[in-house]
Design an enzyme around this catalytic site. Sequence first.
Site, PDB file in Angstrom:
ATOM      1  N   HIS A 229      42.918  41.404  38.442  1.00  0.00           N
ATOM      2  CA  HIS A 229      43.243  42.276  40.220  1.00  0.00           C
ATOM      3  C   HIS A 229      42.239  41.429  40.706  1.00  0.00           C
ATOM      4  O   HIS A 229      41.274  41.071  39.930  1.00  0.00           O
ATOM      5  CB  HIS A 229      43.576  43.228  39.762  1.00  0.00           C
ATOM      6  CG  HIS A 229      42.335  44.313  39.249  1.00  0.00           C
ATOM      7  ND1 HIS A 229      42.341  45.827  39.960  1.00  0.00           N
ATOM      8  CD2 HIS A 229      41.215  44.335  38.071  1.00  0.00           C
ATOM      9  CE1 HIS A 229      40.921  45.995  39.266  1.00  0.00           C
ATOM     10  NE2 HIS A 229      40.162  44.890  38.575  1.00  0.00           N
ATOM     11  N   GLU A 230      41.959  41.512  42.149  1.00  0.00           N
ATOM     12  CA  GLU A 230      41.620  41.732  43.266  1.00  0.00           C
ATOM     13  C   GLU A 230      40.736  40.020  43.263  1.00  0.00           C
ATOM     14  O   GLU A 230      40.036  39.730  43.549  1.00  0.00           O
ATOM     15  CB  GLU A 230      39.909  42.128  42.857  1.00  0.00           C
ATOM     16  CG  GLU A 230      39.756  43.537  43.077  1.00  0.00           C
ATOM     17  CD  GLU A 230      40.304  44.191  44.254  1.00  0.00           C
ATOM     18  OE1 GLU A 230      40.497  43.959  45.302  1.00  0.00           O
ATOM     19  OE2 GLU A 230      40.966  45.350  44.033  1.00  0.00           O
ATOM     20  N   GLY A 231      41.457  38.978  42.928  1.00  0.00           N
ATOM     21  CA  GLY A 231      41.761  37.166  42.719  1.00  0.00           C
ATOM     22  C   GLY A 231      41.425  37.211  41.461  1.00  0.00           C
ATOM     23  O   GLY A 231      40.868  37.468  40.446  1.00  0.00           O
TER      24      GLY A 231
END
Length: 584
Positions: A437-439
């Site tokens: 998550h978050e990239g």
Amino acid sequence: MTTQGAALLLSRRDLDFLLHDWLDAESLLTRPRFAEHSRETVDAVLDLAAEVAAEHFAPHNKRADAEEPTFDGRRVHMIPEVRKALDVLAQTGLIESSTELPHVVSTAAFAWFQAANPGTWAYPFLTIAAANLLRAHGTPEQIDAYVGPMAEGRFHGTMCLSEPQAGSSLADITTRAEPQPDGTHRLFGNKMWISAGEHELGENIVHLVLAKIPGGPPGVKGISLFAVPKFLADGQRNDIALAGLNHKMGYRGTTNTLLNFGEGAHTPDGRPGAVGQLVGPPNGGLACMFHMMNEARIGVGAGAAALGYTGYLKSVDYARTRTQGRPPAGKDPAAPPVPIIEHPDVRRMLLAQKCYAEGALALVLYCGRLLDEQHTGADPEGALLLLDVLTPIAKSWPSQWCVVANDLAIQVHGGYGYTREYDVEQHYRDNRLNPIHEGTHGIQALDLLGRKVVMQDGAGLTLLRERVAATCARATTGEPAELAAQLTAVWDRIIAVTAQIHSTADPDRLADATTYLEAVGHAVIAWIWLEQYLACGDRDEPFHRGKRQAARFFFRRELPRTGPQLDLLAALDRTTVEMDPGWF
């Protein structure tokens, strides 16, 4: 949970060393922005965070994992301990004080909660990031309406980027925002993987939503950002509906949602469309959102480090108390079994965990110090430049290697570690989300190699190399000088390979970006370990001996990994890009 329980979350001794002996956080308190605070304030905040995390967050971590939130078609239900813990946190004022203290201090304080219960901590974590974004880019009216209640723990926040059909490809989002005569917008679309997207833990949820205004530029240049509250100012429900919950391998205490905007589930004025307020300029939403995303990425790295750290401490505690076998030399079957920490292979696994967890925590705290330099220091541009290069590493290196640390924690526990009766299997599952998550890991790699190391003609990478060289220049004698020479050689190679990759016209030159990220990440952590070695000075307590031994381990066992990786990158190997999809 007792003080002993807090001692198995993080090491207060290590936090004090990193904050004061290494990063000199106390010097920040002489700056006007932080002048009202003192070393005593910092210590009190860390003590309070440790206490609340141990007594109110850690005790329900396993229950929140076993009894994850459910959706009955109308409401989300979760165990009551989550709301109780968040209420206690709000009463402490720690969230509000995080804006008044140096960022490096709040990063250290919040790490206690990330170690204790990442599922419950996700709610305030996202809220803090959303409030900071609104504080930076919102109108005075938006700040008044949302930021204060967020800081008080009454409102919560989310970031709504991904969509079912688009995933991480934000250029392909289809959520639209139609302008209204009153200056608001009506949003229509679907958002997927929205953490904390629906619950009843506070009075309101403020969704920060990426959407496109009709007629705007194509792709990411046409993305705008909107504040879309669950409840409008008059108390009516906004046109946002929960379509369902996603059921995750870990992080189960956090609701993860599919949200529908503007499908007529709630129409306060009889017209469909979720009412939203534009945040920042039209078509400038992605730049605003990156304010939250970059903060969240460093926060993800901090969370990964915290989970790796608590798994390490629990491994050490288990290895010291679990007796099994006898020393390999001179085995006497009549001798009593020894603690497994006496076995060399167990010490190898513990040393590796120590390197990963303590190195990762030091890196994210260093990034916190850079944020303080950006906002209050003499060279904010230089701090921002360095932070730009380090952010993908600070997100991805802890997320990759602290999962490995949690894997080793299970191994140290043996068969017990694979059972739910012990904490370490949950730490592994929770931490496995962080490379995603978050990239994702791959996105961070492309960002580093494709953008960050070449921006401004490579100024960021040059500045990082200068910081490494300055550290090596301080290591003038003995073992530190030997480590510095090894590190210098690796960084010289990184600079040369980076130039070689970007000198080619091969359109596939970024195909091995993940290898580059991992090699540079290891070189950065080696630098961080040399910094810690030097910060020990001539002190010879067991704590400092342990730091030096971990640095030796990293330089002897981990940094050499970069050699074959850099060889592969220099060869511009095309094996992966020449693999036909039909051959799989």
